[in-house]
Design an enzyme around this catalytic site. Structure first.
Site, PDB file in Angstrom:
ATOM      1  N   ASN A 108      64.770 -15.004  38.356  1.00  0.00           N
ATOM      2  CA  ASN A 108      65.985 -15.829  38.280  1.00  0.00           C
ATOM      3  C   ASN A 108      66.227 -16.602  39.579  1.00  0.00           C
ATOM      4  OD1 ASN A 108      67.372 -14.865  35.614  1.00  0.00           O
ATOM      5  ND2 ASN A 108      66.703 -12.995  36.651  1.00  0.00           N
ATOM      6  N   ASP A 113      67.770 -19.988  30.802  1.00  0.00           N
ATOM      7  CA  ASP A 113      68.428 -18.696  30.602  1.00  0.00           C
ATOM      8  C   ASP A 113      69.792 -18.912  29.954  1.00  0.00           C
ATOM      9  OD1 ASP A 113      68.672 -15.985  30.802  1.00  0.00           O
ATOM     10  OD2 ASP A 113      68.742 -15.917  32.985  1.00  0.00           O
ATOM     11  N   GLU A 168      67.353 -12.467  24.016  1.00  0.00           N
ATOM     12  CA  GLU A 168      67.659 -11.441  25.031  1.00  0.00           C
ATOM     13  C   GLU A 168      68.817 -10.593  24.553  1.00  0.00           C
ATOM     14  OE1 GLU A 168      68.845 -13.368  28.731  1.00  0.00           O
ATOM     15  OE2 GLU A 168      70.749 -14.003  27.871  1.00  0.00           O
TER      16      GLU A 168
HETATM   17  O1    G Z   1      71.583 -13.577  32.648  1.00  0.00           O
HETATM   18  P1    G Z   1      70.327 -12.747  32.608  1.00  0.00           P
HETATM   19  O2    G Z   1      69.572 -12.876  31.321  1.00  0.00           O
HETATM   20  O3    G Z   1      69.422 -12.975  33.790  1.00  0.00           O
HETATM   21  O4    G Z   1      70.858 -11.243  32.691  1.00  0.00           O
HETATM   22  C1    G Z   1      70.005 -10.162  32.779  1.00  0.00           C
HETATM   23  C2    G Z   1      70.883  -8.936  32.770  1.00  0.00           C
HETATM   24  O5    G Z   1      71.083  -8.481  31.433  1.00  0.00           O
HETATM   25  C3    G Z   1      70.282  -7.784  33.528  1.00  0.00           C
HETATM   26  O6    G Z   1      71.178  -7.312  34.490  1.00  0.00           O
HETATM   27  C4    G Z   1      69.988  -6.741  32.474  1.00  0.00           C
HETATM   28  O7    G Z   1      70.191  -5.433  32.964  1.00  0.00           O
HETATM   29  C5    G Z   1      70.948  -7.076  31.375  1.00  0.00           C
HETATM   30  N1    G Z   1      70.442  -6.684  30.051  1.00  0.00           N
HETATM   31  C6    G Z   1      69.148  -6.575  29.714  1.00  0.00           C
HETATM   32  N2    G Z   1      69.016  -6.171  28.419  1.00  0.00           N
HETATM   33  C7    G Z   1      70.271  -6.029  27.942  1.00  0.00           C
HETATM   34  C8    G Z   1      70.789  -5.620  26.668  1.00  0.00           C
HETATM   35  O8    G Z   1      70.090  -5.296  25.709  1.00  0.00           O
HETATM   36  N3    G Z   1      72.151  -5.619  26.561  1.00  0.00           N
HETATM   37  C9    G Z   1      72.973  -5.974  27.598  1.00  0.00           C
HETATM   38  N4    G Z   1      74.285  -5.925  27.402  1.00  0.00           N
HETATM   39  N5    G Z   1      72.512  -6.343  28.802  1.00  0.00           N
HETATM   40  C10   G Z   1      71.169  -6.374  28.976  1.00  0.00           C
HETATM   41 MN    MN Z   2      67.660 -14.065  33.303  1.00  0.00          MN
END
Ligand code: G
Ligand code: MN
Length: 390
Positions: free
Chosen positions: A215, A277, A334
């Site tokens: 990121n 993102d 995601e």
């Molecule tokens: O905005 P970005 O996509 O970079 O955020 C990544 C964040 O999302 C990380 O801090 C990660 O721990 C969190 N994350 C990853 N997988 C999941 C998920 O399945 N659910 C949620 N709520 N958060 C997640």
């Molecule tokens: Mn990200």
């Protein structure tokens, strides 16, 4: 603007006016700072005195023959018989500083919580400065799964601060401070190097390499020549450009100004990926898809969570996937947390999935174990995760 003699005359007028008040003492503390001490008959008298003080200074001042208003910042502190003078002065100065720092200088009372916050901030910056050299920053890697085969094809590198006293901290807790303290570039450069080294050690012997995404913030992009840094890091670590993808939130790309467009072009020319993102979370502006050569779209997790129970979310994801297919850009879902949501995004045709359902972010060692070690070449491409419900 009025010259020294006028400035001196102004200072004298201020003192004259302050002297009309029933103060125990009036003092000039510095070039443009004054103090006045009052004996109070009770707390209620504070208002009255502050009112008089403000009224005295609100009148216009004559400077070189013209009438002017002068803006004052004001802070105060109160104490009892047993308060020590130094403590009182210190608290009043703290309040004054807060008054001066506010966009419209206004009266400030000494506020213990504000002082505590200021002290806490100073301590946190010192902690942060120490963290880089103490090697307290680490990356956790969250697997990204090919939704057709179940193979692990990528990982998002997530910065964490392993803070002795406060445990593991995520970037929301310290990046703002890092920006203020001027540490963001140092942390960013260190981070890119750490992720590239890890990618190199993971992929050196794999037949199917794992893509690592990283990121980056717009502030960082505006402040440095990112392409030059990436080029240098790739050369130093032996990481191939194709193993790295930079993730940027769509807001960064929304106002695609020429400098940023050029920088992305330079980055893409190096061969690294560029991922959007949190797609769909900011204000939708598809213009950047045209301006930038994007290699991946990550649908924001707010659309993925509970998609199985929301027709609207499903339709939104469907339209993004259709757009991605038309442009030849893979779409990542995601935040997949439930089997039911996985089934839906897979059915819609998202290429890649990431989320707690597959795996939480793992530290470097745990990630290595998951993929079968640095020589896990045999397992490369084999399904590590089950992507369809039983
Ligand atoms: O905005 P970005 O996509 O970079 O955020 C990544 C964040 O999302 C990380 O801090 C990660 O721990 C969190 N994350 C990853 N997988 C999941 C998920 O399945 N659910 C949620 N709520 N958060 C997640
Ligand atoms: Mn990200």
């Amino acid at each position: 603007d009025f010259g020294y003699p006028a400035g001196d005359a102004l200072l004298c007028t201020i003192v004259e006016r302050l002297s009309t008040l029933p103060a125990l003492a009036v003092a000039r503390l510095g070039a443009d700072a004054f103090a006045a001490a009052f004996m109070l008959s009770g707390v209620a008298q504070v208002e009255e005195i502050l009112g008089d003080l403000a009224a005295t200074l609100a009148d216009r001042f004559t400077l070189s023959g013209t009438d002017n208003t002068v803006r004052f910042a004001m802070g105060y502190a109160t104490g009892g018989q047993d308060s020590d003078a130094h403590g009182l002065m210190h608290r009043a100065t703290t309040a004054l500083r807060r008054s001066a720092a506010s966009p419209v200088p206004c009266l400030r009372a000494f506020d213990a919580s504000a002082e505590q916050a200021a002290r806490h901030r100073v301590r946190s910056i010192a902690d942060l400065q120490g963290a880089l050299s103490a090697e307290e920053f680490v990356f956790h890697y969250q697997p990204q799964i090919d939704l057709a085969s179940g193979a692990l094809v990528g990982a998002e590198a997530l910065l964490r601060w392993d803070h002795g006293r406060h445990g593991i901290l995520t970037p929301e807790h310290f990046m703002g401070l890092a920006e203020e303290a001027g540490l963001m570039l140092a942390i960013g450069a260190w981070g890119l190097r750490a992720v590239a080294s890890f990618a190199a050690s993971v992929n050196r012997q794999r037949s199917l390499p794992i893509r690592f995404s990283f990121n980056v913030s717009i502030l960082e992009l505006m402040q440095r020549d990112m392409a030059a840094l990436v080029r240098e890091v790739l050369a130093d670590t032996g990481c191939h450009a194709e193993w790295l993808t930079l993730e940027l939130t769509e807001n960064v790309m929304a106002d695609h100004e020429a400098g940023i467009v050029r920088m992305f072009k330079a980055l893409r020319d190096l061969g690294i990926g560029l991922s959007i993102d949190d797609f769909g979370k900011g204000y939708a502006n598809f213009g950047y898809l045209e301006a930038f050569s994007v290699s991946e779209i990550k649908i924001d997790r707010s659309f993925v969570g509970d998609v199985a129970r929301s027709t609207t979310k499903g339709l939104i994801i469907e339209s993004v996937v259709r757009l991605g297919k038309a442009l030849g850009i893979p779409v990542v879902a995601e935040g997949i947390e439930r089997e039911a949501d996985l089934a839906v995004v897979r059915g819609i045709g998202c290429s890649i999935g990431q989320g707690y359902l597959f795996s939480r972010p793992l530290d470097g060692d745990a990630f290595m174990r998951l993929i079968g070690g640095a020589t896990g070449g045999a397992a490369a491409g084999a399904p590590l995760f089950q992507v369809w419900p039983e």
